[in-house]
Design a protein around this motif. Structure first.
Motif, PDB file in Angstrom:
ATOM      1  N   GLN A   1       0.829  -1.204   0.000  1.00 57.83           N
ATOM      2  CA  GLN A   1       0.000   0.000   0.000  1.00 57.83           C
ATOM      3  C   GLN A   1       0.868   1.260   0.000  1.00 57.83           C
ATOM      4  O   GLN A   1       0.555   2.234  -0.700  1.00 57.83           O
ATOM      5  N   TYR A   2       1.964   1.221   0.752  1.00 57.22           N
ATOM      6  CA  TYR A   2       2.845   2.386   0.802  1.00 57.22           C
ATOM      7  C   TYR A   2       3.459   2.648  -0.578  1.00 57.22           C
ATOM      8  O   TYR A   2       3.530   3.785  -1.041  1.00 57.22           O
TER       9      TYR A   2
ATOM     10  N   GLU B   1       0.809   4.152  -2.792  1.00 55.57           N
ATOM     11  CA  GLU B   1       0.527   5.552  -2.462  1.00 55.57           C
ATOM     12  C   GLU B   1       1.600   6.501  -2.997  1.00 55.57           C
ATOM     13  O   GLU B   1       1.322   7.680  -3.238  1.00 55.57           O
TER      14      GLU B   1
END
Length: 649
Positions: free
Chosen positions: A450-451, A454
């Motif tokens: 997810q990081y 993003e």
């Protein structure tokens, strides 16, 4: 359909629209907002080979398209369409889907692509036995199923698969099925792996997929059947009395083929597959498993020699006759590689890619954990977790930092929520420290990916450009739907007014109501002409001439315009029996029962074309309004430089 095509065109034309806005030549401004020459040059060069309209390859014409595009985006922003919740949700969905192509491990992907190509090159024939088992099955139930499959494996080896299949298949819990030949991507990856690693004639050990536990017996292996180019003649199933009408007609056509008439000529005259009729029935080349009709595919691949013609057969689409035009081997690895990469990433084998990706991300981003926090979570778990009714305690420590990934802080609450949401996935009891450790590992892995997602726009320039493509493309779609497409379909008053002022654009050309006979031999068509002149019906003529299981004449009846496939371009539209005409290696004669004069189409008959034409006019007028609302100023000196730059390339 039109809408999707429209947006697809602009997705293609206007990718990579964001350029750095410092120290760049301003090509034009829209309401004083600059658009840079570098952006235009990049887009023009990238899409030059994709533009089919030669006029758009001219710089001035292409610039006009680009300006219009910028005007529409400006209007969409002015209307606040980029802040609408539906737009934002759709954009985020697109962005998330697109990111999957970048959240990957290249080396693992390449290995899986090579493996997939090898398996596409080699098909296996297999049968299997599946015992359904829930994901949350207990170890005892799992062991029982595993042992039962071991017994069935031994029985197959001693008694043969057919006997065991007959004894155990119930279609509910136990499935014993002959799978036929298949290659890569036809089965879930775990199943495919076992099928391709089990030797021919052997039965695999029990293994697990999402459906339960299987054993597989591999019966044969063969090279890929490659790719086929075929032509076909299709007679669609009629709703009324389909067995008689459709089957009889296809048999008539088949007999004419056996009598030596050209396949392509018969396809042009009688095939009801409008997408292939103009090409004499030719279809786009296909390989095994690509067609929606397995019946059609099996018959096609059964043909061995080029020019060979199948017997008539039925599918869900109607009755067919196939002619083999060309058989080619599987395409090369280099040619198929882009397609295979996409399929691998969508397939269940992508789990291997994710595992490798996470390991790489752990090396790339710093992870600072809090061991004390994990011990805290061990103390707040209880037996309710295994029943699915556990919740965080009222005095839960929520704001304390549990782990930091790069510069992203994850709190106790983040992990607590993760534990809460995933408790129903726990099927068996285990020690709390193990439970916390397993969940924490999954939590870290998910947040690592997810990081990266993003931060993709900052880390990957290519991704950033394509995100802009989606962002503006979806915005354009919403604007066009609101301003043009919906209005053009729902404003019946405006449509009818447009129809009245442009009525001469919607005309039925002269038509005939006729029975048209086709025969390969001139003497046959002469006989037909004489019989038609004597007032005999098509049915009685066919009954008289099509004897001894041979078809000498086929009729096409109905209302037809000049360009109807059964007619010749020089046929005179006059009542009565026509002259004999040469047509696609055959002869035709028509009994013209009525000549319908050229006349205006009524509104209902022309509504689809009216709506399409009205959209074009409405969009042109709308763009003129936008030019007034958002003044466009083109820098002629920069434009001259752009043209010089493009000519030197």
């Amino acid at each position: 359909m039109f809408r999707c095509f429209y947006v697809l065109v602009f997705f293609t034309f206007f990718i990579n629209l964001q350029a750095q806005k410092t120290n760049k030549d301003v090509l034009f401004t829209v309401a004083k907002e600059p658009v840079y020459s570098e952006e235009f040059i990049r887009i023009f060069n990238k899409n030059l080979d994709l533009v089919k309209d030669e006029s758009q390859k001219d710089v001035d014409s292409y610039l006009k398209l680009f300006v219009n595009y910028k005007l529409k985006i400006k209007e969409a922003q002015a209307k606040g369409l980029d802040t609408m919740p539906t737009y934002l949700r759709e954009f985020e969905s697109y962005k998330k889907q697109l990111a999957k192509n970048y959240l990957t491990d290249t080396k693992v992907t390449e290995a899986l692509v090579e493996e997939a190509y090898h398996r596409l090159s080699n098909e296996v024939k297999a049968s299997h036995i599946l015992i359904r088992l829930d994901e949350g099955a207990s170890p005892q139930d799992t062991l029982e199923v595993y042992n039962e499959l071991l017994k069935l494996k031994e029985r197959i080896e001693n008694e043969g698969y057919a006997q065991v299949q007959k004894d155990v298949h119930d279609g509910k819990k136990v499935y014993a099925e002959n799978l036929g030949y298949f290659s890569a991507f036809k089965m879930v990856y775990d199943f495919e792996n076992v099928a391709y690693t089990t030797k021919v004639g052997e039965v695999s050990m029990p293994f697990k997929t999402q459906f339960g536990y299987h054993i597989v017996m591999v019966e044969d292996e063969r090279d890929s059947r490659g790719e086929l180019k075929v032509a076909h003649i299709m007679v669609a199933n009629k709703r009324d009395d389909k067995q008689q009408n459709s089957k009889t007609r296809i048999q008539e056509i088949y007999k004419k083929i056996n009598q030596g008439e050209a396949f392509s000529s018969l396809a042009k005259q009688f095939s009801e597959d409008k997408s292939s009729v103009e090409k004499g029935g030719e279809l786009v080349a296909f390989s095994g498993g690509e067609l929606s009709s397995s019946e059609f595919e099996e018959v096609a691949f059964s043909l061995e020699k080029e020019g060979q013609v199948s017997k008539p057969f039925e599918t869900g689409f109607g009755w067919h006759i196939i002619k083999l035009i060309k058989k080619t081997e599987l395409a090369s690895f280099d040619a198929m590689k882009p397609e295979l990469e996409g399929r691998v990433k969508r397939d269940s084998r992508s789990k291997l890619i994710n595992t490798s990706l996470v390991n790489n991300l752990k090396e790339r981003y710093s992870i600072k954990g809090n061991p004390e926090g994990l011990r805290y979570f061990e103390t707040i778990l209880n037996e309710g977790y295994f029943l699915g009714n556990w919740s965080l305690p009222q005095d839960f420590t929520s704001n304390k930092i549990l782990v930091v990934i790069a510069n992203k802080e994850l709190t106790y609450k983040d992990f607590g929520d993760y534990l809460f949401e995933n408790q129903r996935r726990v099927s068996t009891k285990k020690a709390f420290d193990i439970l916390v450790s397993e969940n924490y590992e999954d939590f870290i892995n998910a947040n690592l990916i997810q990081y990266q997602e993003e931060n993709l726009e900052n880390e990957n320039e290519d991704f950033s450009h394509i995100v802009t493509e989606y962002r503006d493309g979806l915005l354009l779609f919403d604007l066009m739907e609101k301003e043009i497409w919906n209005a053009s379909q729902t404003d019946s008053v405006a449509l009818k007014s447009y129809y009245k002022t442009h009525k001469n654009n919607y005309i039925w050309n002269q038509r005939i109501d006729a029975d048209v006979a086709s025969a390969s031999k001139k003497r046959t068509i002469k006989t037909v002409k004489e019989m038609l002149g004597n007032g005999q019906s098509p049915e009685s003529i066919k009954e008289a001439l099509n004897k001894n299981d041979k078809v000498y004449v086929i009729f096409t009846s109905g209302i037809m315009e000049k360009d109807h496939q059964a007619l010749t371009s020089d046929m005179l539209f006059e009542k009565g029996v026509s002259n004999i005409y040469r047509h696609d290696n055959a002869y035709v004669v028509a009994n013209i029962k009525d000549v319908l004069p050229k006349t205006h189409k009524i509104y209902e008959e022309a509504k689809g074309q009216i709506s399409s034409d009205y959209q074009v006019v409405k969009e042109r007028l709308w763009l003129q309004e936008l030019e007034q609302k958002f003044p466009v100023h083109i820098n002629s000196a920069v434009l001259a430089k752009v043209k010089a730059n493009l000519k030197t390339k």
